[in-house]
Structures are given as structure tokens and as C-alpha cells.
Design an enzyme around this catalytic site. Structure first.
Site, PDB file in Angstrom:
ATOM      1  N   THR A  40       0.348  10.159 -14.774  1.00 15.47           N
ATOM      2  CA  THR A  40       0.889  11.476 -13.926  1.00 15.47           C
ATOM      3  C   THR A  40       1.030  12.462 -15.045  1.00 15.47           C
ATOM      4  O   THR A  40       1.474  12.313 -15.924  1.00 15.47           O
ATOM      5  CB  THR A  40       2.099  11.014 -13.121  1.00 15.47           C
ATOM      6  OG1 THR A  40       1.690  10.043 -12.245  1.00 15.47           O
ATOM      7  CG2 THR A  40       2.705  12.180 -12.772  1.00 15.47           C
ATOM      8  N   ARG A  59      -3.026   4.958  -0.390  1.00 13.85           N
ATOM      9  CA  ARG A  59      -1.775   4.998  -0.846  1.00 13.85           C
ATOM     10  C   ARG A  59      -1.261   6.372  -1.496  1.00 13.85           C
ATOM     11  O   ARG A  59      -2.175   7.110  -2.058  1.00 13.85           O
ATOM     12  CB  ARG A  59      -1.682   3.947  -1.855  1.00 13.85           C
ATOM     13  CG  ARG A  59      -0.332   3.739  -2.543  1.00 13.85           C
ATOM     14  CD  ARG A  59      -0.360   4.640  -3.991  1.00 13.85           C
ATOM     15  NE  ARG A  59       0.767   4.361  -4.821  1.00 13.85           N
ATOM     16  CZ  ARG A  59       1.288   4.823  -5.808  1.00 13.85           C
ATOM     17  NH1 ARG A  59       0.493   5.909  -6.211  1.00 13.85           N
ATOM     18  NH2 ARG A  59       2.187   4.458  -6.624  1.00 13.85           N
ATOM     19  N   GLY A  86       1.549   8.089  -3.747  1.00 14.13           N
ATOM     20  CA  GLY A  86       2.794   7.742  -4.493  1.00 14.13           C
ATOM     21  C   GLY A  86       3.886   8.629  -4.691  1.00 14.13           C
ATOM     22  O   GLY A  86       4.077   9.572  -3.542  1.00 14.13           O
ATOM     23  N   ASP A  87       4.824   8.833  -5.566  1.00 11.44           N
ATOM     24  CA  ASP A  87       6.025   9.800  -5.408  1.00 11.44           C
ATOM     25  C   ASP A  87       5.933  11.089  -5.794  1.00 11.44           C
ATOM     26  O   ASP A  87       6.421  12.069  -5.385  1.00 11.44           O
ATOM     27  CB  ASP A  87       7.001   9.053  -6.414  1.00 11.44           C
ATOM     28  CG  ASP A  87       6.396   9.238  -7.826  1.00 11.44           C
ATOM     29  OD1 ASP A  87       5.544   8.791  -8.096  1.00 11.44           O
ATOM     30  OD2 ASP A  87       7.276   9.818  -8.660  1.00 11.44           O
ATOM     31  N   THR A 134       7.219  10.457 -13.674  1.00  6.86           N
ATOM     32  CA  THR A 134       6.111   9.741 -13.782  1.00  6.86           C
ATOM     33  C   THR A 134       6.404   8.265 -14.002  1.00  6.86           C
ATOM     34  O   THR A 134       7.446   7.880 -14.707  1.00  6.86           O
ATOM     35  CB  THR A 134       5.338  10.224 -15.204  1.00  6.86           C
ATOM     36  OG1 THR A 134       4.359   9.106 -15.476  1.00  6.86           O
ATOM     37  CG2 THR A 134       6.309  10.219 -16.625  1.00  6.86           C
ATOM     38  N   GLY A 135       5.573   7.311 -13.178  1.00  9.90           N
ATOM     39  CA  GLY A 135       6.010   5.968 -13.266  1.00  9.90           C
ATOM     40  C   GLY A 135       5.294   5.304 -12.150  1.00  9.90           C
ATOM     41  O   GLY A 135       4.676   5.933 -11.183  1.00  9.90           O
ATOM     42  N   GLY A 156       5.490   4.684  -8.525  1.00  8.45           N
ATOM     43  CA  GLY A 156       5.895   5.623  -7.473  1.00  8.45           C
ATOM     44  C   GLY A 156       6.544   4.922  -6.481  1.00  8.45           C
ATOM     45  O   GLY A 156       7.462   5.579  -5.895  1.00  8.45           O
TER      46      GLY A 156
HETATM   47  N1  GLY Z   1       3.879   8.173 -10.410  1.00  7.94           N
HETATM   48  C1  GLY Z   1       2.796   8.365  -9.822  1.00  7.94           C
HETATM   49  C2  GLY Z   1       2.418   7.281  -8.695  1.00  7.94           C
HETATM   50  O1  GLY Z   1       2.946   6.415  -8.655  1.00  7.94           O
HETATM   51  O2  GLY Z   1       1.169   7.672  -7.948  1.00  7.94           O
END
Ligand code: GLY
Length: 308
Positions: free
Chosen positions: A174, A202, A204-205, A225-226, A228
């Protein structure tokens, strides 16, 4: 107006080891971070605002195939690219986010345009792309988003899925930026292709305001970042802001608590970058490494990849 401004960026956290990195590749990553830092910092130096600075830094990372956003976005489980991005203005608490888009060259620019001109906070899929068209944003086709490295990673993940039901994919990436401008305003932006081999649809965060992205002049600006799903469940970016606002924690104390305790407790691997209204910067991660760089209020810059 002040002379105090600062910027931090990240290019993703995950299993980044010296042992699997060549010198040439490391130089390319460092140059990519340097270019993005410079794109954002130039705006801050010229008395530009933090929203423009974080957008410029993230666009630079989106254009670089090394990072998992824009051109370098990973493949999902049906071999497509579905990208998410968000931006937030800490002065006004205005925010813009897009998710599940496949054809817009710079998702963060679409997030910014959504914030400024759509009358909404979050647009998804074909609706987001139709809005991008109405705003004359640049589109690209599948060939632009194809990179051999990402294709190979997807193929690898597909094979592993077949033989390993509890497959844990660690190819997280990310990109993001946080900034304080000379007007005392904070901003955050995040952009991602998500996770390799993620399910079609899907999200993410990164585009979820408060989870992967948050900015509030009263506290801090954060880009995560990680993995999500775990960052959404802990509402990570907003939690850091809340810990500062309601509990009086410093930026460092709040980031340490969330990244090294709360996330670790639920196996939430990853990291974040954060900046507060005084220009203090935190680059925290609980994974093996995180591509990261910053220029502090004294003009001191760092570019780092590994833990040490
Ligand atoms: N951190 C980015 C995701 O999980 O999409």
C-alpha cells in the site's frame, strides 16, 4: 503562516528482508521513495497545502510499478486489478474515497476529486469510474496495470491456495503520505491494490475513513499499511487520533499502543505513518520491514526499509 512543515510517506509493510533483496532493487525502491518525498515536499516548501502535498506524493508512488498501488497494483483472484484510495483534510474533516476501481490511472486523484466535487465521501466501482470520466481524469487499460512481478506473485499465490487451505499471504503493500503544511493543517492519503489473490470485490482498510486513513488538525494524520481486515476491525487510524484526543497520549504513545499491542494481539501485521500538529512523525510497524521516508520540521530526511 509558519515555517513549520513536514512530510512522511510509506510504500507498504510486510515481509521485507535484506536476505531477499538485491542491491539494485533496493536502490530502485529508495529512489522511488525519494522521488515521492520530493514530489510532496516541493509543494510544502512553496507554501502549498498538505492535501495537495499528500496527493502528489501518493501519485508518484502510484506511477511507480514497484509499489502496490496504481501501475504496480496486485492481481485479485480473478486476475483483475481492483484499487482503493482515500484522502482526508485535517482542517475541515472533509474526506474522499474510492474502492474497487480498475481503470483510473491515479486512484488517489479520484479520491481527492470525489472529496472536492462529488458531494459524497465514498464512491465504488463503475460509479466511481463514471464520476472519473465526468471529471476528465486519466484512464488506463489492463496492459498498463500488468507487471510481470505482480503476475508471478499472483500465480504463486494461486498455487499455494490449492495446496494450503490456511494460506497466509504476506505480500501486503500500500502507499501513503501524511503531511503538516505551513498553515498548520494536516492531511493523509492512502492508495492500494489490496492483497494479492484477494477475493473479487474485497475492500481493504485504505479507503475506509478512520481505518486506513484519517486526518484531524486537533490530533494527527495517519496512513496505514498492512493486513486490511485487521486494521478495519481496530479502526486503527481513528483509534490513534482518539487516544490522543480523549486520553491525552502523545503521537508516539498512541502509535506504539496500537501497532505493537492492539494490532499484535489480533495478529494484525503491518504499520503506519503518522504526524501531529507539532510536526512530530512516527513510522511504526510490527512486520519485518516497511518502505518509509520522511522529512521533519528541521529539514532532516530519512529513507528506510528494514527494521534496523
Ligand atoms: N492495507 C491494504 C489492504 O489490506 O487492502
Amino acid at each position: 503562516m509558519t515555517n513549520i512543515f513536514a512530510l512522511a510517506i510509506h510504500g507498504g509493510a510486510g515481509t521485507i528482508l535484506r536476505s531477499t533483496m538485491t542491491k539494485e532493487l533496493q536502490t530502485q525502491y529508495e529512489q522511488g521513495l525519494k522521488d515521492a518525498l520530493s514530489a510532496g515536499y516541493t509543494i510544502l516548501e512553496k507554501k502549498g497545502n498538505s492535501v495537495d502535498a499528500v496527493a502528489a506524493a501518493v501519485m508518484c508512488l502510484e506511477d511507480n510499478p514497484l509499489f502496490n498501488a496504481g501501475k504496480g497494483a496486485v492481481f485479485n483472484n480473478i486476475g483483475k486489478h481492483e484499487m482503493d484510495a482515500a484522502i482526508m483534510n485535517g482542517k475541515t474533516l472533509e474526506a474522499g474515497a474510492v474502492c474497487g476501481i480498475s481503470t483510473v490511472k491515479n486512484p488517489v486523484l479520484l479520491a481527492k476529486t470525489t472529496m472536492l466535487y462529488s458531494g459524497h465521501v465514498m464512491l465504488a466501482g463503475s460509479g466511481a469510474e463514471e464520476f472519473a470520466l465526468s471529471q476528465n481524469l486519466q484512464f488506463e487499460n489492463d496492459a498498463y496495470f500488468y507487471t510481470q512481478q505482480r503476475y508471478d506473485q499472483w500465480q504463486e499465490a494461486l498455487v499455494e491456495n490449492k495446496v494450503q487451505l490456511d494460506h497466509t499471504e504476506k505480500k501486503m503493500g500500500t502507499v501513503g503520505a501524511v503531511a503538516l503544511d505551513c498553515f498548520g493543517n494536516l492531511a493523509a492519503a492512502t492508495s492500494t491494490g489490496g492483497m494479492t489473490n484477494k477475493k473479487f470485490g474485497r475492500i481493504g482498510d485504505s479507503p475506509v475513513i478512520g481505518a486506513g486513513t484519517y486526518a484531524n488538525n486537533a490530533t494527527c494524520a495517519v496512513s496505514c499499511t498492512g493486513h486490511g481486515e485487521l486494521f478495519i476491525r481496530l479502526v486503527v487510524a481513528y483509534d490513534i487520533s482518539c487516544l490522543m484526543e480523549y486520553k491525552g497520549l502523545s503521537l508516539k504513545e498512541a502509535c506504539d499502543l496500537v501497532v505493537y499491542n492492539k494490532l499484535v494481539a489480533i495478529n494484525g501485521e503491518g504499520g503506519l505513518i503518522a504526524i501531529d500538529k507539532a510536526g512530530n512523525i512516527e513510522l511504526s510497524f510490527n512486520s519485518e520491514g516497511m518502505y518509509r521516508a520522511s522529512i521533519d520540521i528541521n529539514g532532516n530526511s530519512i529513507i528506510k526499509i528494514y527494521k534496523d
